[in-house]
Scaffold this motif. Structure first.
Motif, PDB file in Angstrom:
ATOM      1  N   PRO A  63       4.017   3.573  -1.419  1.00  0.00           N
ATOM      2  CA  PRO A  63       4.423   4.213  -2.944  1.00  0.00           C
ATOM      3  C   PRO A  63       5.621   3.213  -3.614  1.00  0.00           C
ATOM      4  O   PRO A  63       5.614   2.995  -4.843  1.00  0.00           O
ATOM      5  CB  PRO A  63       4.802   5.501  -2.983  1.00  0.00           C
ATOM      6  CG  PRO A  63       5.223   5.836  -1.104  1.00  0.00           C
ATOM      7  CD  PRO A  63       4.471   4.654  -0.346  1.00  0.00           C
ATOM      8  N   ARG A 102      -5.597   0.731   0.311  1.00  0.00           N
ATOM      9  CA  ARG A 102      -5.045   1.266  -0.933  1.00  0.00           C
ATOM     10  C   ARG A 102      -4.469   0.187  -1.630  1.00  0.00           C
ATOM     11  O   ARG A 102      -4.433  -0.005  -3.115  1.00  0.00           O
ATOM     12  CB  ARG A 102      -3.862   2.078  -0.601  1.00  0.00           C
ATOM     13  CG  ARG A 102      -4.451   3.619  -0.100  1.00  0.00           C
ATOM     14  CD  ARG A 102      -3.298   4.685  -0.200  1.00  0.00           C
ATOM     15  NE  ARG A 102      -2.469   4.736   0.981  1.00  0.00           N
ATOM     16  CZ  ARG A 102      -2.524   4.949   2.181  1.00  0.00           C
ATOM     17  NH1 ARG A 102      -3.568   5.798   2.340  1.00  0.00           N
ATOM     18  NH2 ARG A 102      -1.572   4.780   3.086  1.00  0.00           N
ATOM     19  N   ARG A 141       4.933   9.169  -8.384  1.00  0.00           N
ATOM     20  CA  ARG A 141       3.655   9.423  -9.146  1.00  0.00           C
ATOM     21  C   ARG A 141       4.187   9.597 -10.301  1.00  0.00           C
ATOM     22  O   ARG A 141       3.430   9.349 -11.471  1.00  0.00           O
ATOM     23  CB  ARG A 141       2.787  10.507  -8.411  1.00  0.00           C
ATOM     24  CG  ARG A 141       1.457  10.373  -9.073  1.00  0.00           C
ATOM     25  CD  ARG A 141       0.749  11.678  -8.385  1.00  0.00           C
ATOM     26  NE  ARG A 141       0.372  11.412  -6.945  1.00  0.00           N
ATOM     27  CZ  ARG A 141      -0.599  10.795  -6.523  1.00  0.00           C
ATOM     28  NH1 ARG A 141      -1.511  10.419  -7.495  1.00  0.00           N
ATOM     29  NH2 ARG A 141      -0.726  10.570  -5.168  1.00  0.00           N
ATOM     30  N   LEU A 181      -5.202  -0.880  -5.525  1.00  0.00           N
ATOM     31  CA  LEU A 181      -4.140  -1.194  -6.512  1.00  0.00           C
ATOM     32  C   LEU A 181      -4.389  -2.450  -7.276  1.00  0.00           C
ATOM     33  O   LEU A 181      -4.326  -2.893  -8.510  1.00  0.00           O
ATOM     34  CB  LEU A 181      -2.881  -0.850  -6.012  1.00  0.00           C
ATOM     35  CG  LEU A 181      -2.465   0.507  -5.609  1.00  0.00           C
ATOM     36  CD1 LEU A 181      -0.992   0.269  -4.784  1.00  0.00           C
ATOM     37  CD2 LEU A 181      -2.320   1.236  -6.853  1.00  0.00           C
ATOM     38  N   GLY A 222       0.924  -1.250  -0.082  1.00  0.00           N
ATOM     39  CA  GLY A 222      -0.051  -0.108  -0.076  1.00  0.00           C
ATOM     40  C   GLY A 222       0.814   1.395  -0.044  1.00  0.00           C
ATOM     41  O   GLY A 222       0.292   2.493   0.019  1.00  0.00           O
ATOM     42  N   LEU A 276      -4.278   5.955  -9.348  1.00  0.00           N
ATOM     43  CA  LEU A 276      -3.846   5.697  -8.288  1.00  0.00           C
ATOM     44  C   LEU A 276      -5.086   5.932  -7.292  1.00  0.00           C
ATOM     45  O   LEU A 276      -5.664   6.974  -7.402  1.00  0.00           O
ATOM     46  CB  LEU A 276      -2.595   6.558  -7.803  1.00  0.00           C
ATOM     47  CG  LEU A 276      -1.522   6.171  -8.928  1.00  0.00           C
ATOM     48  CD1 LEU A 276      -0.167   6.965  -8.578  1.00  0.00           C
ATOM     49  CD2 LEU A 276      -0.879   4.703  -8.685  1.00  0.00           C
ATOM     50  N   TRP A 318      -2.597   7.864  -1.787  1.00  0.00           N
ATOM     51  CA  TRP A 318      -1.504   6.959  -2.198  1.00  0.00           C
ATOM     52  C   TRP A 318      -0.342   7.666  -1.929  1.00  0.00           C
ATOM     53  O   TRP A 318      -0.141   8.898  -2.249  1.00  0.00           O
ATOM     54  CB  TRP A 318      -1.546   6.786  -3.830  1.00  0.00           C
ATOM     55  CG  TRP A 318      -0.272   5.741  -4.282  1.00  0.00           C
ATOM     56  CD1 TRP A 318      -0.303   4.445  -3.995  1.00  0.00           C
ATOM     57  CD2 TRP A 318       0.781   6.215  -4.750  1.00  0.00           C
ATOM     58  NE1 TRP A 318       1.014   4.039  -4.826  1.00  0.00           N
ATOM     59  CE2 TRP A 318       1.447   5.140  -5.127  1.00  0.00           C
ATOM     60  CE3 TRP A 318       1.313   7.383  -5.143  1.00  0.00           C
ATOM     61  CZ2 TRP A 318       3.067   5.177  -5.484  1.00  0.00           C
ATOM     62  CZ3 TRP A 318       2.719   7.518  -5.656  1.00  0.00           C
ATOM     63  CH2 TRP A 318       3.309   6.431  -6.041  1.00  0.00           C
ATOM     64  N   GLY A 333       4.273  -0.409  -4.384  1.00  0.00           N
ATOM     65  CA  GLY A 333       3.012  -0.277  -5.238  1.00  0.00           C
ATOM     66  C   GLY A 333       3.777   0.369  -6.612  1.00  0.00           C
ATOM     67  O   GLY A 333       3.130  -0.322  -7.623  1.00  0.00           O
ATOM     68  N   THR A 334       4.789   1.067  -6.884  1.00  0.00           N
ATOM     69  CA  THR A 334       5.422   1.521  -7.976  1.00  0.00           C
ATOM     70  C   THR A 334       6.001   0.302  -8.730  1.00  0.00           C
ATOM     71  O   THR A 334       5.813   0.105  -9.891  1.00  0.00           O
ATOM     72  CB  THR A 334       6.312   2.560  -7.460  1.00  0.00           C
ATOM     73  OG1 THR A 334       5.733   3.750  -7.415  1.00  0.00           O
ATOM     74  CG2 THR A 334       7.233   3.088  -8.993  1.00  0.00           C
ATOM     75  N   ALA A 374       6.629  10.484  -3.006  1.00  0.00           N
ATOM     76  CA  ALA A 374       5.409  10.188  -3.345  1.00  0.00           C
ATOM     77  C   ALA A 374       5.230  10.789  -4.773  1.00  0.00           C
ATOM     78  O   ALA A 374       4.721  10.135  -5.917  1.00  0.00           O
ATOM     79  CB  ALA A 374       4.341  10.113  -2.570  1.00  0.00           C
ATOM     80  N   GLU A 385      -3.712   1.931   4.369  1.00  0.00           N
ATOM     81  CA  GLU A 385      -2.571   1.153   3.664  1.00  0.00           C
ATOM     82  C   GLU A 385      -3.170  -0.013   3.069  1.00  0.00           C
ATOM     83  O   GLU A 385      -3.322  -0.294   1.782  1.00  0.00           O
ATOM     84  CB  GLU A 385      -1.300   0.870   4.169  1.00  0.00           C
ATOM     85  CG  GLU A 385      -0.445   2.077   4.390  1.00  0.00           C
ATOM     86  CD  GLU A 385       0.975   1.623   4.713  1.00  0.00           C
ATOM     87  OE1 GLU A 385       1.191   0.549   4.796  1.00  0.00           O
ATOM     88  OE2 GLU A 385       1.851   2.582   5.165  1.00  0.00           O
TER      89      GLU A 385
END
Length: 695
Positions: free
Chosen positions: A273, A322, A570, A326, A271, A581, A585, A276-277, A566, A319
């Motif tokens: 960044p 999120r 992003r 995702l 959750g 997103l 996030w 997730g990235t 972040a 988190e």
């Protein structure tokens, strides 16, 4: 564990294509256990451990000129050959500029060059042996080879000042075994050694030209995408076949119970960044990023995303939401791993012996629970915070570069967090003092603090920032060390201050950021070994050389903005075509980790007190057992003590016990006693004095 090991001798032995190694006891050939010979005498090189076939490549120009690359490397064989020819002339930096995470070894005649990485996740070690120099990417094999005893001075510095290079120097836990600093290479010429830096050194007299923020972020995106792509392009590996059904268990549950990862590619999805990235980049790149058809879920191109849900400690609900949002991406197959009290820190302290100690030993079982449900190749977001975030000391760098206006936003964020109108003056004053303080003065101030046992620091976010605005600071475990141990580390710092009249060649913020990154990379290496799942590879693209370089080129003004990490990630995702997103996030969250550590410490307090009933750390003269037992009881009762300091103490005690309980050695051709620390730790006073001599 996997490592490479070799040596360079002063006198050339007869060349051997099939065999290599010195003559050991009873005429037996001395060579590493479980090794694969890459090239033979007079300067042999072995790969040791469960390397995959595609992770070891050797390219020859002729019989005396060749290059070996171990790990994930995006260079083609022709690029490796060109790199070999260039390295023969003395150029080294290009050997570290290919995408991926790897160790490069070049042999040009009798000259051997071994390149370490920029972060310190793939270190290089060396030790004098047999009239020459032995080298390896692990310290324990060299300690076995030389029958090294413990370096008590290094262990004291590891607890008292773990992020201060002047205290740690180039030492390791093993006496006589040395570490090559990140960003440097080991060069051996017929046994003689030299340490050479391969990164350009910026001038302190002239400020660096202003960098374009957009171009810098684009460079981070390109480096990160290439780091992910090179791993997706590697051959897929299927772990050992499932031996058969178990009543009441599905295929995924059987694999997890037996310690077998899922075939294919996966990623953490916490959750946050960073993870997730990587998950979204890996799932979105062309190709087949996920599991193999016919194995596991049968999902084909979907990437396995693993989320850990701690049921024993709350605080991560946002988190987890999120992560679920995702995971709605059709390219992801989401798996949630739940953990109860048996997965808290300190709950399970059994584990393998690692090459070096590290605080992650107390959480290894927790991570292993998550990783066991992961894939054969598993992405993690480790290192993103260290390479992207702004260390508080970077505020002093802004003052050195006459960019005072960029202090407004970070200081305003601290003011909102603290609520005091005095925050701007306090922070600006601390940054101004640091910008005018020489490196030598900073080391002398830390030595004085250790001698006088001054460890109290301001509380809260502002207090942490003020405490970090210095060249060097005590470690969280320093307050529990004996006076003798602190005095020895203080002497090391004084000696380092005398040698560092010209400073470290970097601005204070940049210097502190690199030391924090090295500390994190070293602990991640310990975690990989302690939580290792058979047939699984953990990938941390944020620690790749090219990603680290791209992140270092980010302008200071961009780094210090609140939420910069972040925002950068992003932008990276938007450049890769990912825009949807979830709300929130990138919101930072550290409270749940601290709560889990405190809860785990409280539940395991009795066993930890028993661990320090007769600790080896006390035998070594580093701590007094009653002092540590008292601290553990107070922390379990809720006293505001530094939990990361207690983790340092517990993990080092665990590592010492595992090391002394070990049997056997890393080498054939030696008797059973020929291993590191052959005599153990004898209770003594003054044990630090011999190990704390400056090198």
């Amino acid at each position: 564990m996997r490592w490479l090991v070799g040596w360079s001798s002063t006198a050339a032995r007869a060349l051997g294509a099939e065999t290599a190694g010195a003559t050991g006891y009873d005429g037996e050939t001395l060579r590493p256990v479980g090794s694969h010979l890459l090239w033979g005498d007079p300067d042999p090189l072995w790969a040791v451990g469960d390397w995959r076939p595609d992770e070891v490549r050797v390219v020859h120009a002729d019989a005396q000129n060749r290059i070996a690359v171990l790990g994930i490397c995006g260079a083609s064989d022709e690029e490796l050959r060109r790199g070999l020819f260039t390295a023969r002339g003395g150029a080294l930096r290009h050997l570290t500029a290919w995408p991926g995470s790897y160790t490069a070894v070049v042999q040009a005649g009798r000259r051997i060059t071994v390149c370490g990485d920029l972060a310190g996740a793939r270190p290089v070690f060396h030790a004098p042996w047999d009239g020459g120099t032995a080298y390896a990417t692990a310290a324990l094999p060299l300690a076995d080879l030389t029958e090294a005893n413990l370096d008590f001075g290094h262990l004291a510095a590891l607890l008292a000042a773990p992020e201060v290079p002047a205290a740690l120097r180039d030492t390791t836990p093993y006496e006589g075994v040395r570490r090559v600093a990140p960003g440097h290479a080991l060069v051996l010429r017929a046994g003689a050694r030299e340490i050479a830096g391969y990164e350009p050194v910026a001038s302190l007299a002239v400020a660096a030209p202003p960098a374009d923020p957009d171009r810098a972020v684009d460079a981070v995106r390109d480096a990160l995408v290439e780091a992910v792509r090179v791993r997706l392009a590697a051959p897929r590996h299927v772990p050992g076949l499932d031996p058969g059904p178990v009543p009441g268990m599905g295929p995924a549950e059987r694999r997890a119970a037996r310690g077998m990862p899922v075939p294919g590619i996966g990623a953490d999805l916490s959750g946050g960044p960073a993870s997730g990235t990587l998950a979204l980049l890996a799932a979105g790149l062309p190709g087949r990023p996920g599991t193999l058809l016919g194995h596991g879920t049968g999902a084909g191109e979907r990437l396995l995303a693993v989320t850990f849900n701690d049921l024993a400690v709350g605080g991560r609900e946002a988190e987890l939401e999120r992560a679920g949002a995702l995971a709605a991406n059709p390219r992801l197959h989401h798996v949630v791993v739940t953990g109860a009290e048996d997965t808290l820190p300190y709950a399970d302290l059994d584990g393998p012996l690692t090459d070096e100690p590290g605080p992650s030993l107390v959480t290894a079982a927790r991570h292993r629970t998550r990783l066991a449900a992961g894939s054969a190749d598993h992405f993690t977001g480790h290192g993103a915070r260290q390479v992207l975030d702004a260390h508080p000391a970077r505020l002093a760098d802004l003052l050195l570069d006459r960019q005072r206006r960029h202090l407004v936003r970070p200081v305003a964020a601290l003011t909102r967090a603290d609520g005091s109108v005095l925050v701007p003056a306090r922070v600006y004053g601390a940054a101004r003092r640091l910008s005018r303080t020489p490196y030598r003065t900073g080391l002398e101030a830390l030595a004085e603090r250790l001698m006088r046992r001054r460890f109290d620091e301001p509380k809260g976010a502002v207090g942490a920032s003020l405490a970090a605005l210095t060249w060097a600071r005590p470690g969280p475990a320093a307050r529990w060390l004996t006076g003798e141990a602190l005095a020895e580390v203080s002497v090391l710092l004084q000696t380092g201050a005398d040698r560092a009249a010209g400073g470290p060649g970097q601005r204070p913020g940049e210097f502190r950021a690199r030391t924090v990154l090295a500390r994190h990379a070293a602990d991640l290496r310990v975690l990989e070994q302690a939580a290792e799942v058979r047939s699984q590879r953990l990938h941390a693209p944020f620690l790749d050389n090219q990603v680290v370089r791209a992140c270092r080129d980010l302008p200071e003004a961009l780094r210090v903005k609140p939420g910069a990490r972040a925002a950068v990630l992003r932008t990276v995702l938007e450049g890769a075509g990912v825009t949807d997103l979830p709300p929130g996030w990138g919101t930072p969250s550290h409270a749940s980790s601290a709560a889990a550590a405190r809860t785990g410490l409280r539940l395991a307090a009795d066993s930890l007190v028993d661990l320090f009933d007769t600790p080896l750390l006390a035998d070594a003269g580093l701590v007094e057992a009653r002092v540590v037992r008292k601290a553990l009881r107070e922390a379990a009762a809720g006293e505001p003590l530094p939990l990361d300091g207690l983790a340092d103490l517990v993990s080092l005690e665990l590592w010492l016990r595992r090391l002394l309980a070990r049997r056997g050695t890393c080498w054939t051709g030696t008797p059973a006693r020929a291993r590191a620390v052959p005599a153990g730790i004898a209770p003594q006073r003054g044990a630090l004095r011999a190990g704390a001599r400056p090198s």
